[in-house]
Design a protein around this motif. Structure first.
Motif, PDB file in Angstrom:
ATOM      1  N   PHE A 272       0.841  -1.201   0.000  1.00 15.88           N
ATOM      2  CA  PHE A 272       0.000   0.000   0.000  1.00 15.88           C
ATOM      3  C   PHE A 272       0.872   1.244   0.000  1.00 15.88           C
ATOM      4  CE2 PHE A 272      -2.327   3.438   2.012  1.00 15.88           C
ATOM      5  CZ  PHE A 272      -3.506   3.437   1.269  1.00 15.88           C
ATOM      6  N   MET A 273       0.404   2.276  -0.695  1.00 19.82           N
ATOM      7  CA  MET A 273       1.162   3.525  -0.780  1.00 19.82           C
ATOM      8  C   MET A 273       0.206   4.714  -0.751  1.00 19.82           C
ATOM      9  SD  MET A 273       3.736   4.777  -3.819  1.00 19.82           S
ATOM     10  CE  MET A 273       5.051   3.693  -3.252  1.00 19.82           C
ATOM     11  N   SER A 274       0.464   5.655   0.150  1.00 27.20           N
ATOM     12  CA  SER A 274      -0.282   6.907   0.188  1.00 27.20           C
ATOM     13  C   SER A 274       0.457   7.957  -0.633  1.00 27.20           C
ATOM     14  CB  SER A 274      -0.427   7.407   1.630  1.00 27.20           C
ATOM     15  OG  SER A 274      -1.294   6.576   2.362  1.00 27.20           O
ATOM     16  N   VAL A 275      -0.282   8.644  -1.517  1.00 34.51           N
ATOM     17  CA  VAL A 275       0.270   9.722  -2.328  1.00 34.51           C
ATOM     18  C   VAL A 275      -0.335  11.028  -1.814  1.00 34.51           C
ATOM     19  CG1 VAL A 275       0.577  10.647  -4.646  1.00 34.51           C
ATOM     20  CG2 VAL A 275       0.410   8.160  -4.307  1.00 34.51           C
ATOM     21  N   LEU A 276       0.454  11.837  -1.119  1.00 33.85           N
ATOM     22  CA  LEU A 276      -0.037  13.096  -0.556  1.00 33.85           C
ATOM     23  C   LEU A 276      -0.069  14.159  -1.647  1.00 33.85           C
ATOM     24  CD1 LEU A 276       1.995  13.132   2.784  1.00 33.85           C
ATOM     25  CD2 LEU A 276      -0.289  12.185   2.375  1.00 33.85           C
ATOM     26  N   THR A 277      -1.183  14.887  -1.742  1.00 35.35           N
ATOM     27  CA  THR A 277      -1.338  15.853  -2.836  1.00 35.35           C
ATOM     28  C   THR A 277      -1.552  17.263  -2.284  1.00 35.35           C
ATOM     29  OG1 THR A 277      -3.734  15.414  -3.015  1.00 35.35           O
ATOM     30  CG2 THR A 277      -2.249  14.035  -4.322  1.00 35.35           C
ATOM     31  N   GLY A 278      -2.744  17.814  -2.473  1.00 34.47           N
ATOM     32  CA  GLY A 278      -3.081  19.147  -1.989  1.00 34.47           C
ATOM     33  C   GLY A 278      -4.594  19.232  -1.887  1.00 34.47           C
ATOM     34  N   GLY A 279      -5.133  20.430  -1.971  1.00 31.53           N
ATOM     35  CA  GLY A 279      -6.576  20.593  -1.917  1.00 31.53           C
ATOM     36  C   GLY A 279      -7.243  20.120  -3.197  1.00 31.53           C
ATOM     37  N   THR A 280      -8.528  19.840  -3.127  1.00 30.69           N
ATOM     38  CA  THR A 280      -9.244  19.304  -4.289  1.00 30.69           C
ATOM     39  C   THR A 280      -9.361  20.320  -5.424  1.00 30.69           C
ATOM     40  OG1 THR A 280     -11.355  19.935  -3.271  1.00 30.69           O
ATOM     41  CG2 THR A 280     -10.591  17.677  -2.924  1.00 30.69           C
ATOM     42  N   GLY A 281      -9.217  21.600  -5.116  1.00 29.90           N
ATOM     43  CA  GLY A 281      -9.324  22.618  -6.158  1.00 29.90           C
ATOM     44  C   GLY A 281      -8.024  22.915  -6.861  1.00 29.90           C
ATOM     45  N   GLY A 282      -6.925  22.316  -6.413  1.00 31.85           N
ATOM     46  CA  GLY A 282      -5.627  22.591  -7.017  1.00 31.85           C
ATOM     47  C   GLY A 282      -5.236  21.574  -8.071  1.00 31.85           C
ATOM     48  N   THR A 283      -3.959  21.620  -8.455  1.00 29.94           N
ATOM     49  CA  THR A 283      -3.436  20.729  -9.497  1.00 29.94           C
ATOM     50  C   THR A 283      -2.903  19.429  -8.923  1.00 29.94           C
ATOM     51  OG1 THR A 283      -2.854  22.642 -10.859  1.00 29.94           O
ATOM     52  CG2 THR A 283      -1.756  20.575 -11.384  1.00 29.94           C
ATOM     53  N   TYR A 284      -2.344  19.487  -7.710  1.00 36.45           N
ATOM     54  CA  TYR A 284      -1.724  18.296  -7.128  1.00 36.45           C
ATOM     55  C   TYR A 284      -2.714  17.138  -6.992  1.00 36.45           C
ATOM     56  CZ  TYR A 284       2.369  21.088  -5.581  1.00 36.45           C
ATOM     57  OH  TYR A 284       3.495  21.859  -5.517  1.00 36.45           O
ATOM     58  N   TYR A 285      -3.939  17.433  -6.576  1.00 33.99           N
ATOM     59  CA  TYR A 285      -4.882  16.349  -6.294  1.00 33.99           C
ATOM     60  C   TYR A 285      -5.266  15.549  -7.538  1.00 33.99           C
ATOM     61  CZ  TYR A 285      -8.878  13.727  -4.602  1.00 33.99           C
ATOM     62  OH  TYR A 285      -9.741  12.702  -4.305  1.00 33.99           O
ATOM     63  N   PRO A 286      -5.707  16.184  -8.626  1.00 32.42           N
ATOM     64  CA  PRO A 286      -6.040  15.374  -9.805  1.00 32.42           C
ATOM     65  C   PRO A 286      -4.828  14.654 -10.397  1.00 32.42           C
ATOM     66  CG  PRO A 286      -6.185  17.725 -10.301  1.00 32.42           C
ATOM     67  CD  PRO A 286      -6.053  17.602  -8.825  1.00 32.42           C
ATOM     68  N   LEU A 287      -3.669  15.297 -10.379  1.00 27.95           N
ATOM     69  CA  LEU A 287      -2.465  14.620 -10.864  1.00 27.95           C
ATOM     70  C   LEU A 287      -2.131  13.430  -9.978  1.00 27.95           C
ATOM     71  CD1 LEU A 287       0.203  17.244 -12.013  1.00 27.95           C
ATOM     72  CD2 LEU A 287      -1.046  15.595 -13.402  1.00 27.95           C
ATOM     73  N   GLY A 288      -2.256  13.639  -8.663  1.00 26.69           N
ATOM     74  CA  GLY A 288      -1.974  12.556  -7.724  1.00 26.69           C
ATOM     75  C   GLY A 288      -2.898  11.373  -7.919  1.00 26.69           C
ATOM     76  N   GLY A 289      -4.160  11.655  -8.220  1.00 26.36           N
ATOM     77  CA  GLY A 289      -5.103  10.577  -8.483  1.00 26.36           C
ATOM     78  C   GLY A 289      -4.712   9.771  -9.718  1.00 26.36           C
ATOM     79  N   ALA A 290      -4.281  10.491 -10.762  1.00 27.47           N
ATOM     80  CA  ALA A 290      -3.849   9.809 -11.986  1.00 27.47           C
ATOM     81  C   ALA A 290      -2.583   8.994 -11.738  1.00 27.47           C
ATOM     82  CB  ALA A 290      -3.602  10.842 -13.091  1.00 27.47           C
ATOM     83  N   PHE A 291      -1.642   9.561 -10.974  1.00 30.15           N
ATOM     84  CA  PHE A 291      -0.400   8.847 -10.664  1.00 30.15           C
ATOM     85  C   PHE A 291      -0.687   7.602  -9.828  1.00 30.15           C
ATOM     86  CE2 PHE A 291       2.634  12.761 -10.929  1.00 30.15           C
ATOM     87  CZ  PHE A 291       2.413  12.831 -12.291  1.00 30.15           C
TER      88      PHE A 291
END
Length: 338
Positions: A50-69
């Motif tokens: 299991f791996m957690s990928v920490l991103t940012g808020g849902t309105g930013g860029t990190y979260y959707p990119l993190g979901g794809a990654f």
């Protein structure tokens, strides 16, 4: 009959003693912590589930990119990866320090502050995080309007200038850019405003200019350009060179022509969005994750994916690269830009 029973009992006891001895020879639970335990830890690392990928808020860029990654990691490596919403860079570095996640997004400058124990990490130095790769630029835009008459960084002297919200990375960006121009916050009338507050202040005439660190175009600046003739103040090449030499997490960048109705591109600098990992993750795990992401970028639908290129992955990293990521880049012949 008694002799036969005695003989059978002795055979049974002998067999039992041999079984117990064999079990004892394979039992390491009573040993002191040494190579056996380390081997077990390594095996666990090599087969991370299991791996957690920490991103940012849902309105930013990190979260959707993190979901794809996370989906790519799961599909390509078998590790059950999950993108988590967070407060972004500074929070992510602290979470990794505490061992509560495996990889994360961060700005390159924030990661450097964390490793060096500076600014917001002065009392919370992070020593267990390494880089995977830089991803795309987050541009430092010095925003003003044509009517202000400001054309250079030096023209900011004596002006009301927003340097970003208190404690933000933008504050450090502003301080460092002023520094290479021979200036400090004492040379300006410093204002500590968010991006939206900054552009509103420029529109209202309560401030003259603002530092904005964000991917261009930035929504707040676009809104300003709807009613004002926006000017982005350029940074000259010699100052860019001095900045990068002292603070290697910066890279040269530009705000493209036609952004904010600009008639030509404006040269500036950027920090970068990057991926980082806990340094205790095995070389194999990080190698597999790095390979999976960079060889499947065509599966990422977010617009920022177009800016992510393997040939730029080591530019402006600013901190030590994880051996697993480095192994992949060595195989691909990737080196930092000179």
């Amino acid at each position: 009959m008694k002799k036969k029973r005695l003989l059978l009992s002795m055979v049974f006891l002998l067999a039992l003693s041999m079984i117990l001895a064999a079990c004892g020879s394979n039992d390491t639970s009573g040993e002191s912590e040494g190579s056996g335990d380390k081997g077990g830890e390594k095996a666990a690392e090599e087969t991370l589930k299991f791996m957690s990928v920490l991103t940012g808020g849902t309105g930013g860029t990190y979260y959707p990119l993190g979901g794809a990654f996370a989906k790519i990691i799961k599909d390509e490596t078998g590790i059950d990866a999950n993108a988590e919403t967070t407060g972004a860079s500074a929070e992510n570095m602290t979470t990794l320090k505490n061992g509560e996640a495996e990889i994360a997004f961060s700005q390159t400058d924030i990661a450097s502050y964390a490793i060096e124990g500076k600014l917001m990490f002065k009392d919370n130095k992070v020593d267990n995080v390494q880089a995977i790769a830089t991803l795309y630029p987050e541009t430092i835009q010095i925003v003003t309007t044509k009517k202000s008459g400001i054309k250079s960084v030096e023209d900011l002297k004596g002006k009301k200038v927003s340097v970003g919200a208190p404690g933000s990375g933008t504050v450090a960006n502003a301080e460092q850019i002023l520094e290479v121009h021979g200036m400090t916050f004492d040379d300006i009338k410093k204002q500590d405003l968010s991006f939206d507050e900054s552009t509103q202040g420029i529109q209202d005439g309560t401030i003259d200019a603002a530092f904005v660190t964000a991917g261009a175009p930035t929504g707040a600046v676009e809104s300003l350009s709807a009613t004002e003739d926006v000017v982005i103040i350029p940074i000259e090449q010699d100052k860019i060179d001095a900045l990068i030499k002292k603070y290697p997490y910066y890279v040269k960048d530009e705000v493209p022509a036609n952004t904010y109705k600009l008639t030509e591109a404006v040269t500036t600098v950027a920090v970068q969005a990057m991926l980082v990992a806990r340094s205790d993750l095995s070389e194999k795990v990080v190698y597999d994750v790095t390979k999976a992401i960079f060889e499947n970028l065509d599966k990422v639908t977010h617009a920022k994916a177009k800016a992510i290129k393997v040939e730029n992955a080591l530019n402006g990293v600013g901190i030590e690269v994880h051996p697993g990521a480095q192994k992949y880049f060595d195989e691909k012949g990737i080196k930092p830009a000179q």
